[in-house]
Write a protein that holds these residues in place. Structure first.
Motif, PDB file in Angstrom:
ATOM      1  N   PHE A 137       0.859  -1.186   0.000  1.00  0.00           N
ATOM      2  CA  PHE A 137       0.000   0.000   0.000  1.00  0.00           C
ATOM      3  C   PHE A 137       0.892   1.232   0.000  1.00  0.00           C
ATOM      4  N   GLN A 138       0.761   2.079  -0.997  1.00  0.00           N
ATOM      5  CA  GLN A 138       1.679   3.209  -1.133  1.00  0.00           C
ATOM      6  C   GLN A 138       1.409   4.334  -0.148  1.00  0.00           C
ATOM      7  N   SER A 139       0.316   4.235   0.601  1.00  0.00           N
ATOM      8  CA  SER A 139       0.003   5.284   1.581  1.00  0.00           C
ATOM      9  C   SER A 139       0.460   4.941   2.991  1.00  0.00           C
ATOM     10  N   ILE A 140       1.152   3.796   3.176  1.00  0.00           N
ATOM     11  CA  ILE A 140       1.618   3.484   4.522  1.00  0.00           C
ATOM     12  C   ILE A 140       2.607   4.546   4.982  1.00  0.00           C
ATOM     13  N   HIS A 141       2.669   4.720   6.280  1.00  0.00           N
ATOM     14  CA  HIS A 141       3.544   5.704   6.917  1.00  0.00           C
ATOM     15  C   HIS A 141       3.227   7.124   6.471  1.00  0.00           C
ATOM     16  N   SER A 142       1.938   7.362   6.235  1.00  0.00           N
ATOM     17  CA  SER A 142       1.492   8.711   5.902  1.00  0.00           C
ATOM     18  C   SER A 142       0.111   8.928   6.506  1.00  0.00           C
ATOM     19  N   THR A 143      -0.342  10.157   6.482  1.00  0.00           N
ATOM     20  CA  THR A 143      -1.681  10.454   6.997  1.00  0.00           C
ATOM     21  C   THR A 143      -2.771   9.899   6.091  1.00  0.00           C
TER      22      THR A 143
END
Length: 447
Positions: free
Chosen positions: A392-398
């Motif tokens: 998932f490319q949104s991990i470690h982001s809001t």
């Protein structure tokens, strides 16, 4: 035994002065990341991250894998964390320690080669369909969704923030409620991690009725992080929802606990469910538990890690079995369990190599125990990017939110079914009969 040689003596004076200034400022704030940290990571990751360390030494683990021990200040910790998260697109990637002797002892005591090769096939049988079969249809997407929603609503679950401890306590209370009617189950906060700040791990234990000294572990990490925390002085009020990473894993575990305990299941072997602290900053919580179990001579016969279970985009698979840093017999067993229980439901599996120390199962493997991990289906991988795991490319982001996963927890359902199969088949079911149908001649003791 680790092999050591010097990598780099001293960073340039100007850089050293900058780092010293940053570190002094951080120490003055009382930041949990203020003090120097000693990390163990793969040489490939260390080099690619472009780190400048005052004391970096080259080592090899029991597999002959090239590693680095480096003394990092907060600025370099942030650079390493960002590299692992943004370029390698994964969790973990390094182990963190408070001192160089601890880091060196970790490599010297490394049992990875032994753990991977343990021949445990005789323990890994599939003959408990009467228990497991009825469980699978009971998995509720709505329950998993609700747990992810609650956990991702904490401002963050960062290991050093007050919200990180509050989230651990919420998980403890939720698991206690599910085990309230069971006199064979206990829930505790594990606080024996010296570098986990105020965040404890959570352990629910269901004592085995016949072979209590043989232990099965299912776990996932409870903390969350964003790149905003990868700075010398992190703002502990930064939002980090971590819906996929790893609220989804904890929610999946919670559904496994709900179904198995509500059924009245009494395992023959002891089964422990674990929510690990401080995974995102160097696998700290799981390492503390695995090392404690090793030192206490606890006989762990199999560990399943659930780290990210809910993202799937344009792929034909449901689940990937991690091939590296895992016991060979156990990963074969994972495939057999999937084929026996999930293929008839339409499930599709594949394999994945996720590189050095990519999640908490690596802590157990390094301590000498048979461990493995299953990972979410993800998305198509970029063939031109060797680091791309299709995560998932949104991990470690809001943006790691349920809304960005279709506002659904349906992809986690397969993982809950798989976890139920693992717990039921390896933990077995005690029915009071005296003629046990499986052997107790196997023992995994790490001394």
């Amino acid at each position: 035994m680790g092999v050591r040689r010097r990598l780099a003596a001293v960073i340039p004076l100007a850089v050293a002065e900058i780092v010293a200034t940053v570190s002094a400022h951080a120490r003055g704030t009382g930041s949990p990341d203020a003090e120097t940290v000693y990390i163990v990571t793969a040489r490939q990751t260390y080099d690619a991250a472009g780190l400048l360390a005052r004391e970096a030494t080259a080592w090899k683990d029991s597999l002959g894998r090239e590693l680095v021990i480096a003394q990092l200040d907060p600025l370099q910790i942030g650079a390493l964390s960002r590299h692992v998260h943004e370029r390698e697109q994964r969790c973990g990637g390094f182990f963190a320690f408070a001192s160089r002797p601890e880091a060196e002892a970790f490599i010297v005591r490394d049992r990875t080669a032994e753990a991977i090769a343990l021949p445990l096939g005789g323990l890994y049988t599939i003959d408990n369909q009467a228990t497991v079969g009825p469980w699978l249809a009971q998995v509720s997407e709505a329950n998993i969704h609700a747990t992810i929603t609650t956990l991702s609503a904490f401002r963050n679950r960062y290991y050093a923030s007050p919200y990180g401890r509050q989230a651990a306590e919420w998980i403890r209370d939720s698991w206690q409620a599910l085990a309230a009617e069971r006199d064979d189950a206990t829930v505790e906060l594990f606080q024996g991690c010296s570098n986990c700040s105020t965040q404890p791990s959570v352990i629910l234990t269901v004592r085995g009725a016949e072979l209590p000294d043989e232990v099965v572990v299912l776990g996932g990490h409870l903390d969350s992080i964003t790149s905003a925390f990868s700075v010398p002085v992190p703002d502990l009020e930064q939002p980090a929802p971590g819906a996929d990473d790893d609220a989804s894993g904890i929610a999946t575990l919670t559904e496994i606990i709900r179904i198995s305990l509500a059924s009245g299941w009494k395992p023959r072997r002891t089964v422990k469910f674990m929510g690990y602290a401080a995974e995102e900053v160097g696998l700290r919580g799981s390492a503390a538990i695995a090392n404690r179990f090793r030192d206490d001579g606890i006989n762990v016969i199999g560990v399943l890690q659930l780290d990210m279970t809910n993202y799937r985009q344009n792929v034909g698979r449901d689940l990937r079995i991690v091939s590296d840093f895992s016991n060979t017999a156990l990963t074969t067993y994972f495939a057999e369990l999937f084929d026996a229980y999930l293929v008839p439901l339409g499930g599709v599996r594949s394999a994945l190599a996720c590189n050095y120390g990519c999640s908490d199962h690596a802590s157990w493997t390094s301590a000498g125990f048979p461990a493995g991990m299953v990972f979410e289906a993800g998305r198509p991988q970029n063939p031109n990017n060797p680091w791309d795991l299709g995560a998932f490319q949104s991990i470690h982001s809001t943006a790691d939110t349920l809304a960005n996963m279709g506002n659904s927890a349906s992809n986690s359902v397969r993982f809950a079914q798989f976890g139920l199969a693992f717990a039921g088949e390896l933990g077995k079911t005690y029915d009071g009969a005296e003629d046990a149908i499986f052997s107790d001649d196997f023992e995994v003791v790490v001394d």
